[in-house]
Scaffold this active site. Structure first.
Site, PDB file in Angstrom:
ATOM      1  N   ASP A 121       9.476  91.597  67.224  1.00 18.86           N
ATOM      2  CA  ASP A 121       8.200  90.954  66.928  1.00 18.86           C
ATOM      3  C   ASP A 121       7.089  91.988  66.896  1.00 18.86           C
ATOM      4  O   ASP A 121       7.125  92.966  67.653  1.00 18.86           O
ATOM      5  CB  ASP A 121       7.883  89.916  68.015  1.00 18.86           C
ATOM      6  CG  ASP A 121       7.018  88.778  67.520  1.00 18.86           C
ATOM      7  OD1 ASP A 121       6.007  89.045  66.852  1.00 18.86           O
ATOM      8  OD2 ASP A 121       7.343  87.612  67.829  1.00 18.86           O
ATOM      9  N   HIS A 123       4.239  91.010  67.797  1.00 21.38           N
ATOM     10  CA  HIS A 123       3.430  90.479  68.889  1.00 21.38           C
ATOM     11  C   HIS A 123       4.283  90.278  70.141  1.00 21.38           C
ATOM     12  O   HIS A 123       5.513  90.228  70.056  1.00 21.38           O
ATOM     13  CB  HIS A 123       2.799  89.149  68.462  1.00 21.38           C
ATOM     14  CG  HIS A 123       2.123  89.217  67.132  1.00 21.38           C
ATOM     15  ND1 HIS A 123       2.801  88.973  65.945  1.00 21.38           N
ATOM     16  CD2 HIS A 123       0.852  89.517  66.788  1.00 21.38           C
ATOM     17  CE1 HIS A 123       1.957  89.122  64.921  1.00 21.38           C
ATOM     18  NE2 HIS A 123       0.775  89.456  65.401  1.00 21.38           N
ATOM     19  N   ASP A 125       4.094  87.545  72.223  1.00 26.09           N
ATOM     20  CA  ASP A 125       4.400  86.127  72.469  1.00 26.09           C
ATOM     21  C   ASP A 125       4.439  85.826  73.960  1.00 26.09           C
ATOM     22  O   ASP A 125       5.235  84.996  74.419  1.00 26.09           O
ATOM     23  CB  ASP A 125       5.717  85.728  71.793  1.00 26.09           C
ATOM     24  CG  ASP A 125       5.620  85.782  70.281  1.00 26.09           C
ATOM     25  OD1 ASP A 125       4.495  85.940  69.755  1.00 26.09           O
ATOM     26  OD2 ASP A 125       6.663  85.676  69.611  1.00 26.09           O
ATOM     27  N   HIS A 138       2.701  79.364  69.257  1.00 26.38           N
ATOM     28  CA  HIS A 138       3.653  80.384  68.790  1.00 26.38           C
ATOM     29  C   HIS A 138       3.384  81.746  69.434  1.00 26.38           C
ATOM     30  O   HIS A 138       4.211  82.653  69.312  1.00 26.38           O
ATOM     31  CB  HIS A 138       3.673  80.480  67.260  1.00 26.38           C
ATOM     32  CG  HIS A 138       2.530  81.223  66.632  1.00 26.38           C
ATOM     33  ND1 HIS A 138       2.636  81.862  65.417  1.00 26.38           N
ATOM     34  CD2 HIS A 138       1.249  81.420  67.043  1.00 26.38           C
ATOM     35  CE1 HIS A 138       1.483  82.426  65.102  1.00 26.38           C
ATOM     36  NE2 HIS A 138       0.630  82.172  66.075  1.00 26.38           N
ATOM     37  N   ASP A 227       7.652  89.167  61.085  1.00 32.50           N
ATOM     38  CA  ASP A 227       6.479  90.040  61.122  1.00 32.50           C
ATOM     39  C   ASP A 227       6.735  91.316  61.923  1.00 32.50           C
ATOM     40  O   ASP A 227       5.872  92.194  61.993  1.00 32.50           O
ATOM     41  CB  ASP A 227       5.227  89.307  61.596  1.00 32.50           C
ATOM     42  CG  ASP A 227       5.210  88.964  63.085  1.00 32.50           C
ATOM     43  OD1 ASP A 227       5.920  89.597  63.875  1.00 32.50           O
ATOM     44  OD2 ASP A 227       4.437  88.054  63.460  1.00 32.50           O
ATOM     45  N   GLU A 270       9.062  82.587  61.263  1.00 37.18           N
ATOM     46  CA  GLU A 270       7.763  82.986  60.704  1.00 37.18           C
ATOM     47  C   GLU A 270       7.818  83.427  59.240  1.00 37.18           C
ATOM     48  O   GLU A 270       6.929  84.138  58.770  1.00 37.18           O
ATOM     49  CB  GLU A 270       7.103  84.074  61.563  1.00 37.18           C
ATOM     50  CG  GLU A 270       6.801  83.646  62.992  1.00 37.18           C
ATOM     51  CD  GLU A 270       5.603  82.705  63.145  1.00 37.18           C
ATOM     52  OE1 GLU A 270       4.925  82.423  62.133  1.00 37.18           O
ATOM     53  OE2 GLU A 270       5.349  82.237  64.289  1.00 37.18           O
TER      54      GLU A 270
END
Length: 298
Positions: A121, A123, A125, A138, A227, A270
């Site tokens: 990821d 990010h 999360d 999310h 992503d 995503e």
């Protein structure tokens, strides 16, 4: 040959941008079932779980947007994934936004067999209702699965946490909120930034990640957010971040995971066809899953 079961979770309640609800269709259109079957696997597409229509629902809590809807989706997914796991099959869950991982990991954990997680990821999360700048769930699923966040999400499936922090690895992160970074450090989960991937190389990162995630566990869950890849290779995502994993780095990571023989389940999330170019991201998702399940050049 692996017994693979595909489950669609076409939900975009967990994020603020429409379109990822069409992700499962885009990935299927790119030929996921057919291409995995060509590799010799026993593949069955179980269709989609039931997901409400967002236009018929409203936000009640700005810190937990669409909480009831996300919870209902994750409960449906939990039941379907746990059933697949009981059949000793590998679930391939197609999102939808990353909040669906609350349900998929609850279903994987239902067997009470310990597992590790590699979370690809951009990010972390790892937000909670107290730290979130957006209220989008999310951005919270990894925290929830570690036992942090709203009690009803944490205890989905009747138990918590779903995974131990010492068996969780983040790979490819490059966009982290300040309070989220503090939580990552506090939990002690291993996080590989893109800078570390640049320095170490993807092969070394994956070897370490597999060692951490498989230590005293019975397998690994891969949560693959598209992503994590650089937008050059995966433009059709809701929250793109420049400077991500390259095409070859992504495939190398999947190939190393395939060689480990430890994959127990996978989320692919995503993918947003509205923002994509000729289904480039849907095709990329399928190619990566092919590599994860054994496709090689020779």
């Amino acid at each position: 040959m692996a017994k693979l079961r595909i489950i669609g979770a076409p939900s975009d309640f967990g994020q603020g941008r429409r379109g990822v609800d069409m992700g499962p269709s885009a990935i299927r259109y790119a030929g996921l079932s057919e291409k995995l079957a060509r590799l010799g696997h026993d593949v069955e597409d179980l269709g989609n779980i039931v997901v409400p229509t967002p236009e018929m629902h409203t936000v009640k809590d700005e810190k937990l947007k669409y909480f009831d809807e996300v919870k209902a989706v994750c409960e449906n997914l939990y039941r379907e994934v746990s059933r697949v796991m009981e059949e000793d099959a590998i679930p391939i869950i197609l999102g939808g936004d990353h909040s669906i991982s609350i349900g998929s990991m609850a279903g994987i954990a239902a067997s009470r067999r310990p597992f590790g997680v590699i979370w690809f990821d951009a990010h972390g999360d790892m937000n909670t209702p107290e730290t979130t700048p957006s209220g989008n769930i999310h951005g919270m699923p990894l925290a929830v699965n570690l036992g942090l966040g709203h009690p009803e999400l944490i205890h989905l499936g009747g138990f918590a946490p779903k995974v131990k922090p010492e068996n969780v690895v983040l790979v490819g992160i490059r966009s982290i909120d300040e309070d989220e970074a503090k939580l990552i450090r506090q939990t002690g989960i291993r996080a590989y930034t893109m800078a570390e991937i640049d320095r170490m190389g993807m092969a070394a990162v994956m070897e370490e990640a597999i060692r951490i995630a498989s230590n005293q566990t019975e397998g690994i869950h891969l949560s693959l957010d598209l992503d994590s890849l650089d937008p050059t290779f995966a433009p059709g995502v809701g929250t793109p971040v420049n400077g991500g994993v390259t095409y070859r780095e992504g495939h190398l990571a999947m190939e190393i995971l395939a060689d480990s023989g430890k994959i127990r389940s996978v989320d692919v999330v995503e993918v947003n066809p509205i923002l994509d170019i000729h289904n480039q991201t849907g095709n990329m998702a399928v190619e990566l899953v092919e590599s994860l399940f054994g496709k090689t050049v020779m």
